[in-house]
Design an enzyme around this catalytic site. Structure first.
Site, mmCIF file in Angstrom:
data_model
loop_
_atom_site.group_PDB
_atom_site.id
_atom_site.type_symbol
_atom_site.label_atom_id
_atom_site.label_comp_id
_atom_site.label_asym_id
_atom_site.label_seq_id
_atom_site.Cartn_x
_atom_site.Cartn_y
_atom_site.Cartn_z
ATOM 1 N N ASP A 18 12.459 24.236 -30.935
ATOM 2 C CA ASP A 18 13.161 23.079 -31.484
ATOM 3 C C ASP A 18 14.668 23.252 -31.551
ATOM 4 O OD1 ASP A 18 13.166 24.982 -33.601
ATOM 5 O OD2 ASP A 18 13.580 23.353 -35.005
ATOM 6 N N CYS B 69 3.520 1.569 2.683
ATOM 7 C CA CYS B 69 4.765 0.844 2.417
ATOM 8 C C CYS B 69 5.707 1.698 1.576
ATOM 9 C CB CYS B 69 4.476 -0.463 1.682
ATOM 10 S SG CYS B 69 3.454 -1.631 2.590
ATOM 11 N N ASP C 80 8.235 29.405 -30.679
ATOM 12 C CA ASP C 80 9.315 29.861 -31.543
ATOM 13 C C ASP C 80 8.792 29.782 -32.977
ATOM 14 O OD1 ASP C 80 12.044 30.422 -32.452
ATOM 15 O OD2 ASP C 80 12.022 28.331 -33.094
ATOM 16 N N ASP D 244 16.670 27.716 -28.327
ATOM 17 C CA ASP D 244 15.435 27.670 -27.550
ATOM 18 C C ASP D 244 15.628 26.971 -26.207
ATOM 19 O OD1 ASP D 244 13.897 28.887 -29.580
ATOM 20 O OD2 ASP D 244 13.714 26.978 -30.621
ATOM 21 N N CYS E 153 0.844 -1.192 0.000
ATOM 22 C CA CYS E 153 0.000 0.000 0.000
ATOM 23 C C CYS E 153 0.880 1.242 0.000
ATOM 24 C CB CYS E 153 -0.930 0.022 1.208
ATOM 25 S SG CYS E 153 -0.062 0.145 2.794
#
Length: 803
Positions: free
Chosen positions: A697, A28, A428, A701, A25
């Site tokens: 990309d 634990c 961008d 950036d 659970c």
């Protein structure tokens, strides 16, 4: 539990991720976390209850032995990452304990069923004992073992609650049986063997259903792992042979037949085909692939035979990176899980306290200690914290899995949780909203002969590898233009290029005799424009290059000195630009880059025309912006390009806010200003912080992607950008941005629903049990149902479809 020794081959690491066995659970998982954090040198530790994986980050390289010892001391077992997991039991083996326990428990319920219809089906005490004892101590042994490990480790968990509750019911039954045996002639009182046996059976059933549902949440990850074929056909020294994928090396030549999967990433050397990359990138339709184009390991080859040069194998392949990202996201915890962890840390002790108060309250108040004990047992049984522990990780696993199937890789759970609250998306421009590849979008001749202007421009650019030169040459090739011979190519830095061009005697010879070059050029420019010839270059049909097949000039049969470059250079050369100045202004207003071509052979330079370049919008860019706006998300463009170019693209997309000529280092600070927005207009307006996502990309950036609340990188970009981002889009499709935000919203909604129901089950259930309104068996059924319902609710995310 016996110790699982660490492999001596394991070197010390700063980051560890390994399975933990024996957890039942959320309590634990919390105990294992605390044990790992107590290890000297550990900076951070996290345990995912759903995957049963512990993730540890150390301040310095750390040996696995210390981590394994800490987990073992807490009462659990850690398996080394390289140690193979034990084979899972078959479906029949997994269900056998549940079926046998149910077969033993159901007869114990028959007297209760008979009493409902007025029949006395009471079993003798010895038969009830024989039926209940194997369930209590054989099938229930896992709960006693788990409770002992937890208590020995200094805590309590679900196993403690089940073991205490069922043992109390079993012990009370033994006491009643013994008391009746001491007094001959006295009837045996009511026994509660069925309560303990049925509770254990129901908990076992719930655990089995829960395990089955949890396996389904990782189905997407298993599907990804199964994509790579076990063998590959390799051509070495002209001989084709099948080898294990593990023996592949970069540079090998793969032979991929129709219908086969690519065993590794590579470049097509020979052949043409269509490739199904749906399970890798989420692209629904097969994509054409030919020589020089990339293919991804795990994709399926279509109708053609391909020879592929291997570029990446093993852990460096795209498929391996995808699997690692998905595994990483599923192993980590979302920030909302911290609340659950705090509750779970004190949950079991509090429940034990409530059960004790229930026992004392009903026992002292009514004097019916048997009823009081049963109510206390019901409190213990219904208060299992399993649902709390599963609420968040199961939703995250299902969400990240379905996102990966659609080409959206979520690197960490925090990004997935934060993305639902994003209200500003900053894009961008180049490479994100546009393809980042200049294309010829207008060709305007001073004399109206655009086909000849293209051929002469291509001749001047013949010796250049500049992106603009490639755009001209690609267009010339696409229209089958016959480019004149040229020599003495020279680049003039900051100004342009020049060349001596041998113009054919017949101007028509610059065109393809099979069709008019003018028509081909018009078609090609229309096809390569950002949206269409009208949108990209502002050209109406016949405008800009009014082609006249009969028009001829006096350029025939002589070598001419031509120069192609900027307006400033043309002015320096004395070229009169006035005839095309208005057209150039129109194109520049649309963000196009304009180059001028002039003949400077004679003392008085002659203007031949201009060519304009633009960057093509990515497919789906307009749809992406419109979807975000429809969802109430503000869109912003941040670009390092000139203002005219950025505003031209933004106008086509419908983006009103543009920040142009922004340096890479300035993008991060600009994002900070976007976080502070007015929540309302007028005198009652006030500032509020908002979540900002950055989509990019390129290398430039990366700072902005890291600084944003959520960084979203295109997989077609640089590795640095993808490393800085929390989400990676496997296809260069801006529409996936809206999809990523949508899956985040749905995933967070499921987490909140799960947590609400988990808390509601426990609060209401404990209250009803303490009030004496629930029997232990009903409590056991409700506890099992709570865990299963939480996992089942998370699994509904698997039906999510991209917009």
């Amino acid at each position: 539990m016996s110790r699982l020794p660490a492999s001596p081959a394991l070197a010390a690491r700063s980051d560890w991720s390994f399975p933990v066995d024996g957890m039942s659970c959320a309590a634990c998982a919390g105990r294992v976390e605390r044990a790992l954090r107590a290890v000297p040198g550990v900076a951070e530790a996290s345990v995912n209850m759903a995957t049963e994986i512990a993730s540890v980050r150390a301040e310095a390289p750390l040996a696995f032995d210390g981590l394994e010892a800490a987990v073992r001391k807490a009462g659990y077992a850690a398996r080394a990452p390289e140690q193979p997991a034990p084979p899972p039991p078959s479906e029949a083996q997994a269900w056998r304990p549940v079926i046998v326990a149910a077969a033993l428990s159901v007869p114990l319920l028959l007297p209760m069923a008979g009493a409902l219809v007025g029949l006395d089906w009471a079993w003798p005490a010895w038969l009830q004992f024989l039926l209940a004892t194997p369930v209590q101590f054989w099938f229930g042994a896992r709960f006693y073992a788990g409770a002992w490990r937890a208590l020995r480790g200094g805590g309590a968990n679900m196993d403690v609650l089940v073991a205490l509750g069922t043992s109390a019911a079993y012990g009370l039954s033994l006491y009643e049986w013994w008391a009746a045996a001491r007094m001959p002639g006295m009837a045996t009182g009511h026994l509660y063997f069925e309560a303990g046996a049925v509770v254990i059976t129901l908990v076992l059933l719930g655990k089995q259903l829960e395990s089955r549902a949890k396996r389904q949440t990782t189905q997407a990850l298993r599907a990804l792992q199964a994509l790579q074929p076990p063998t590959a056909r390799v051509r070495r020294d002209g001989v084709d042979s099948d080898i294990a994928v593990a023996q592949l090396r970069a540079g090998d030549l793969l032979v991929v037949r129709p219908g086969e999967r690519f065993a590794a990433d590579g470049l097509v050397v020979e052949g043409d085909s269509h490739v199904d990359e749906s399970l890798v990138t989420g692209e629904s339709l097969p994509v054409a692939r030919g020589p020089g184009e990339r293919v991804t390991g795990g994709a399926i080859n279509g109708e053609g035979l391909l020879l592929v040069r291997v570029t990446a194998v093993g852990a460096e392949s795209t498929l391996a990176r995808i699997v690692r990202l998905v595994e990483s996201a599923q192993e980590k915890k979302a920030p909302i899980q911290r609340l659950v962890d705090r509750v779970s840390a004190v949950f079991v002790p509090v429940v034990c306290g409530v059960a004790l108060l229930t026992l004392l309250g009903w026992g002292l108040g009514s004097g019916d200690w048997q009823r009081a004990l049963l109510d206390a047992v019901a409190v213990l049984v219904i208060a299992c914290p399993c649902a709390l522990g599963l609420a968040t990780p199961t939703a995250l696993m299902a969400g990240t899995g379905v996102a990966a199937r659609h080409g959206i890789l979520i690197k960490d759970a925090e990004a997935l949780e934060i993305a639902h609250d994003v209200s500003v998306v900053a894009f961008d421009k180049t490479g994100t909203l546009t393809e980042g590849r200049p294309m010829l979008v207008a060709c305007v001749a001073a004399d109206g002969d655009a086909a000849r202007l293209l051929a002469l421009t291509a001749a001047v650019q013949g010796g250049s590898n500049h992106p603009l030169a490639r755009a001209v040459l690609d267009m010339a090739h696409g229209t089958n233009a016959r480019v004149p011979a040229a020599s003495a190519h020279r680049a003039v830095p900051g100004k342009g290029v020049s060349a001596l061009v041998r113009v054919p005697a017949d101007p028509r010879s610059t065109a393809d005799p099979r069709s008019t070059a003018e028509a081909r050029l018009a078609e090609a420019i229309a096809a390569s424009a950002i949206m269409s010839a009208r949108q990209s270059a502002g050209l109406s049909p016949g405008t800009g290059f009014a082609l006249d097949a009969e028009h001829e000039t006096d350029l025939a049969a002589q070598e001419r000195e031509l120069r192609l470059g900027s307006a400033r250079w043309m002015v320096e050369l004395g070229v009169d630009l006035e005839p095309l100045a208005a057209r150039a202004a129109e194109l520049q207003a649309l963000g196009r880059t304009v180059s001028w071509l002039a003949d400077v052979t004679h003392a008085t330079p002659e203007l031949l025309g201009l060519v304009a370049f633009g960057d093509r919008l990515r497919d789906g860019a307009i749809d992406a912006v419109q979807r975000l706006r429809a969802e109430g998300v503000r869109t912003v463009m941040i670009s390092g390009d000139g203002r005219a170019s950025a505003e031209g693209v933004a106008h086509l997309l419908g983006i009103a806010e543009v920040h142009a000529e922004v340096l890479p280092g300035e993008k991060a600070s600009l994002l900070a200003s976007l976080r502070s927005l007015s929540s309302a207009d007028g005198p009652r307006a006030r500032k509020r912080a908002v979540r900002v996502a950055m989509v990019g990309d390129g290398l430039n950036d990366a700072p902005a992607l890291a600084a944003a609340d959520v960084g979203i990188a295109m997989a077609s970009g640089t590795d640095v950008a993808m490393e800085a981002a929390g989400i990676t889009l496997m296809r260069s499709d801006p529409r996936l941005v809206a999809d990523a935000l949508d899956i985040s919203r749905r995933c967070v909604a499921k987490i909140r629903q799960n947590l609400f129901w988990a808390f509601a089950y426990n609060v209401a259930g404990i209250g009803l049990a303490a009030a004496g309104l629930l029997s232990p068996m009903v409590a056991g059924a409700a506890m099992a149902f709570s865990s299963v319902s939480v996992v089942a609710n998370a699994l509904t995310l698997r039906r999510w479809k991209a917009g």
